[in-house]
Every structure is written in C-alpha cells, then in structure tokens.
Design an enzyme around this catalytic site. Structure first.
Site, short mmCIF file in Angstrom:
data_model
loop_
_atom_site.label_atom_id
_atom_site.label_comp_id
_atom_site.label_asym_id
_atom_site.label_seq_id
_atom_site.Cartn_x
_atom_site.Cartn_y
_atom_site.Cartn_z
N ARG A 278 0.83 -1.22 0.00
CA ARG A 278 0.00 0.00 0.00
C ARG A 278 0.86 1.26 0.00
NH1 ARG A 278 -2.74 -1.18 5.56
NH2 ARG A 278 -0.52 -1.65 5.86
N TYR B 263 7.53 21.27 13.66
CA TYR B 263 8.33 21.00 14.85
C TYR B 263 7.54 21.26 16.12
CZ TYR B 263 9.50 26.00 14.16
OH TYR B 263 9.46 27.36 13.93
N HIS C 114 17.56 31.24 15.71
CA HIS C 114 16.63 31.75 16.70
C HIS C 114 16.66 30.95 18.00
CE1 HIS C 114 14.12 33.19 13.02
NE2 HIS C 114 15.20 33.91 13.20
N HIS D 138 18.43 27.68 16.84
CA HIS D 138 18.00 26.80 15.74
C HIS D 138 17.83 27.62 14.48
CE1 HIS D 138 14.58 24.64 13.55
NE2 HIS D 138 15.68 23.97 13.30
N ASP E 49 15.92 38.70 10.72
CA ASP E 49 17.15 37.89 10.66
C ASP E 49 18.31 38.68 10.07
OD1 ASP E 49 15.55 34.64 10.08
OD2 ASP E 49 15.66 35.97 11.82
N LYS F 19 13.31 21.67 20.84
CA LYS F 19 12.61 21.56 19.55
C LYS F 19 12.85 20.19 18.94
CE LYS F 19 13.10 26.51 18.87
NZ LYS F 19 13.88 27.59 18.24
N GLN G 128 3.51 23.03 22.14
CA GLN G 128 3.13 23.77 20.91
C GLN G 128 3.76 23.09 19.71
OE1 GLN G 128 3.57 28.13 21.10
NE2 GLN G 128 4.41 28.10 19.02
#
Ligand code: T46
Length: 187
Positions: free
Chosen positions: A23, A131, A62, A118, A175, A71, A47
């Site tokens: 499948r 994430y 970040h 990250h 950034d 994360k 979250q």
C-alpha cells in the site's frame, strides 16, 4: 527508531523505522516514551509549529531566553539543512554548531534541547517544516543571532537553481538584523 547523538551529544538525530508494504509505508513520527528513554529525561511538548519556505530561505538562528524551547524538528516536504548552535556558556562546545539534512525522503528528525539556537536553510525548491516545542512562544524573549556569525561559522550549503546559478540566502528583516554571538544573550 534510531537515536544518534551528534558531535554535540545533546543534539540527537532520530531515524524512524519505516514499514513498507504494497500500500505504501507507515512510521511512528513521534513516540514520547521512546524519545524520553533515549534522551534520559522527561519532556513536555506544548506547541507545534509549521513553516513553509522557498529555496535558499534561511530562518534563524533563533532561540528564546527566559523561556528556552527544546525543539523536535521534522521535514514533511522537500529538504532542509537544519542547524543547532550551542549557546550554553559553560558548555565545552559553546559556539559550536551541528547540521543535518532533514527531508521528506529520509524522514530524519533532529532533537535540539533548550540552550541552543536553531536555524535552517531550504535546499529543495520549497520545504515544509513541522516541529514541536517544549515551551510556548514568548515574543519578548525571542532572540536572533546572525546566520553568518563570524565566530560560529555555520557552513551553509551552496544552493544552485536551474538557470539562476548560486542563490543568495533569503532572510527576514528580523534575521538580517540579528546580533553577532559576541553581543548575544546566552545561557
Ligand atoms: C515562532 C512563532 C512565530 N509566530 C508568528 C510571529 C510572526 O508574525 C510569524 C513569523 O514569525 P517568525 O518570522 O519569527 O518565524 P520564523 O522565522 O520561522 O521563526 C522560527 O524559526 C526558527 C527556525 C525557530 O526555530 C523558531 O521556532 C522560530 O524563531 O509567526 C507565532 O505566532 N508563534 C511562534 O511560535
């Protein structure tokens, strides 16, 4: 699931076990018990995030001070070069980085604990990242270190596009005005 500590051992590459049949395929994309056992710690993800980006977008580097986030990163479409930077000032690997190619093809995931910045670079034409994080987003604690910080020296990938040649990275205004590590808040 295979868990492989990277050269900064608290960053762990996760390779799911794929079950193929006529499948298609199945794999467990998240298993808290297996993850906690592999990391030897309790985890609470509060979250989930998703971002979609074009080729050679770089989001990062970040992190959140005050309420740092662990994360668990996966790619559900395309391919990214995912990067974690150790910002723990007493760590022997402070200022060092780890990179891994995460893709919808290899189904690899990266666990990035609290205390790290990250970021990622989109290698494919587009990429969709999902994430889970261990604390809520708090904009007042959001911090950014330049992707091209001269002390960290992340070796981002050279991304070529058909007929366009080498692409310049695409960054958000935030950034583009990130701090250098020497001026950044660390853990
Ligand atoms: C992070 C975040 C953002 N937002 C809002 C704030 C902005 O209006 C919009 C885009 O935010 P930002 O430009 O900060 O998104 P990214 O550049 O993808 O930031 C993320 O990229 C790197 C790679 C990360 O690891 C962090 O999760 C996060 O910093 O989403 C929210 O509503 N909730 C959130 O948790």
């Amino acid at each position: 699931m295979n868990f492989t500590p990277q050269h900064i051992p608290d960053v762990v590459l996760i390779e799911p076990c794929l079950f193929n049949d006529e499948r298609g395929y199945f794999f467990e994309s998240f298993n808290l018990e297996k993850l906690q056992r592999a990391l030897n710690r309790d985890l609470s993800f509060v979250q989930g995030n998703e971002s979609f980006s074009r080729q050679n977008v770089i989001r990062g580097l970040h992190y959140q001070v005050g309420r740092p986030q662990g994360k668990l990163v996966r790619v559900v479409a395309g391919e990214v070069f995912d990067v974690a930077v150790d910002l723990r000032k007493h760590s022997p690997t402070f200022g060092q980085w780890v990179g891994a190619l995460l893709s919808a093809e290899n189904n690899h995931q990266l666990w990035i604990p609290e205390g790290f910045a990250h970021g990622f670079q989109v290698i494919s034409a587009t990429a969709k990242l999902q994430y889970l994080v261990t604390d809520y987003w708090c904009p007042q604690y959001d911090r950014c270190i330049r992707f091209d910080d001269p002390d960290i020296q992340v070796q981002w990938r050279k991304v070529m596009a058909p007929a366009a040649g080498m692409l310049e990275p695409i960054l958000s205004d935030k950034d583009q005005s990130g701090k250098v590590l020497a001026d950044a808040e660390v853990f």
